[in-house]
Design an enzyme around this catalytic site. Structure first.
Site, PDB file in Angstrom:
ATOM      1  CE  LYS A 295      -4.347  -1.953   1.421  1.00  0.00           C
ATOM      2  NZ  LYS A 295      -5.358  -2.173   2.437  1.00  0.00           N
TER       3      LYS A 295
ATOM      4  NE  ARG B  74      -7.267  -8.399   0.813  1.00  0.00           N
ATOM      5  CZ  ARG B  74      -6.809  -7.653  -0.191  1.00  0.00           C
ATOM      6  NH1 ARG B  74      -5.788  -6.849  -0.013  1.00  0.00           N
ATOM      7  NH2 ARG B  74      -7.394  -7.724  -1.375  1.00  0.00           N
TER       8      ARG B  74
HETATM    9  C1  7PJ Z   1      -8.050  -4.689   1.840  1.00  0.00           C
HETATM   10  C2  7PJ Z   1      -9.089  -5.518   1.422  1.00  0.00           C
HETATM   11  C3  7PJ Z   1      -7.751  -4.625   3.239  1.00  0.00           C
HETATM   12  C4  7PJ Z   1      -9.520  -6.230   3.572  1.00  0.00           C
HETATM   13  C5  7PJ Z   1      -8.236  -4.507  -0.283  1.00  0.00           C
HETATM   14  C6  7PJ Z   1      -5.294  -3.542  -1.762  1.00  0.00           C
HETATM   15  C7  7PJ Z   1      -6.619  -2.887  -1.923  1.00  0.00           C
HETATM   16  N1  7PJ Z   1      -9.812  -6.283   2.267  1.00  0.00           N
HETATM   17  N2  7PJ Z   1      -9.193  -5.382   0.079  1.00  0.00           N
HETATM   18  N3  7PJ Z   1      -8.515  -5.419   4.051  1.00  0.00           N
HETATM   19  N4  7PJ Z   1      -7.508  -4.073   0.762  1.00  0.00           N
HETATM   20  N5  7PJ Z   1     -10.216  -6.954   4.442  1.00  0.00           N
HETATM   21  O1  7PJ Z   1      -5.136  -4.747  -1.700  1.00  0.00           O
HETATM   22  O2  7PJ Z   1      -4.304  -2.750  -1.728  1.00  0.00           O
HETATM   23  O3  7PJ Z   1      -6.881  -3.908   3.723  1.00  0.00           O
HETATM   24  S1  7PJ Z   1      -8.009  -4.015  -1.926  1.00  0.00           S
END
Ligand code: 7PJ
Length: 281
Positions: free
Chosen positions: A229, A263
């Site tokens: 990010k 994640r």
């Molecule tokens: C997240 C997500 C996060 C959860 C994305 C990216 C953007 N779901 N989906 N938490 N980020 N739960 O992967 O940079 O931080 S999409």
């Protein structure tokens, strides 16, 4: 067992106690031609499946399938388009032996995904759509309740909080209560502060530093998504393709501060780092 040490996740029960004490690694499987982090390299079904196979070989615990890019400033896709992307991947992976999560805000997609075998619904809107809790309540799937201020198209324009940790906690408490009132067992819930979703660099840093306060307040497993990010770019001065080491460090900090699920895009590297951290922590 404490509530935040297990998660009922569809066909799976993820536990984290005794010898099994180990944070879970959620691998990101983007099925979006415009995804910002891999340039759409995995936009076809075959490529998505080989990416999933690689993540499994690398030790992933949950596969998070997403068909809508929510990068800041991105345009929404139609429900039909999102389904066309993610549902075939779910059917193809349903017997892969790992819990399958679907990253969606659409109740229609949630229902189809559950029918196709999804074990977790990951909603960046925290199930605020009026039909979304009803779409998932009858299933056994886990819910990831994420905080976002604003909408992906405009959320980074001017985020504001008086106290970001309190306000994100208030939101997560309110959505958790709504889920419980919809008949969803607490064992099916996990929470996520939503790094980068309507937050400045300072807000993100404050949340990362105080994850344990959120975790203690909500008493549910906490998921942290920091991988590649903008915050990592800002700290390292690196473009997206060079944020792996920074992202792995961020995952370790998140786990140290109470996250149970991270994640990530770089599964192999994160799994290795967590093994070392775990042995020595
Ligand atoms: C997240 C997500 C996060 C959860 C994305 C990216 C953007 N779901 N989906 N938490 N980020 N739960 O992967 O940079 O931080 S999409």
């Amino acid at each position: 067992m404490l509530l935040h040490d297990k998660l009922h996740c569809g066909r799976y029960l993820l536990t984290m106690q005794g010898d099994a004490f180990r944070p879970w690694v959620m691998g990101v499987l983007n099925v979006t031609p415009d995804s910002f982090s891999d340039g759409g390299a995995y936009s076809t079904l075959d490529l998505a499946l080989s990416h999933a196979e690689q993540m499994i070989a690398d030790g992933v615990d949950i596969i998070d399938i997403g068909g809508e890019s929510t990068r800041p400033g991105s345009a929404p896709v139609s429900v039909a388009q999102e389904m066309d992307r993610v549902i075939p991947v779910l059917y193809a992976l349903r017997d892969c032996g790992k819990p399958l999560s679907i990253d969606t805000r659409r109740p229609e997609v949630m229902r189809e995904a559950l029918a196709a075998g999804a074990d977790m619904i990951n909603d960046i809107e925290g199930f605020r759509h009026p039909a979304s809790l009803a779409a998932v309540s009858d299933s056994e799937a886990a819910l990831c309740i994420m905080h976002m201020q604003g909408e992906p198209g405009t959320m980074q324009a001017d985020p504001h909080y008086d106290d970001v940790v309190i306000e994100v906690g208030d939101f997560l408490a309110e959505r958790t209560r709504a889920a419980r009132e919809a008949g969803i067992a607490a064992q099916r819930l996990c929470i996520d502060p939503g790094f980068g979703f309507g937050k400045t660099f300072a807000h993100n840093l404050a949340l990362l530093a105080q994850l344990d306060a959120l975790q203690r307040r909500l008493q549910l497993p906490l998921l942290a998504g920091l991988s590649r990010k903008t915050m990592i770019g800002k700290l390292t001065g690196k473009p997206i393709e060079q944020r792996m080491a920074g992202s792995v460090a961020a995952a370790l900090v998140a786990v140290k501060n109470g996250a149970r699920i991270v994640r990530v895009h770089d599964v192999a590297e994160t799994v290795d780092a967590l093994k070392v951290w775990h042995a020595a922590a």
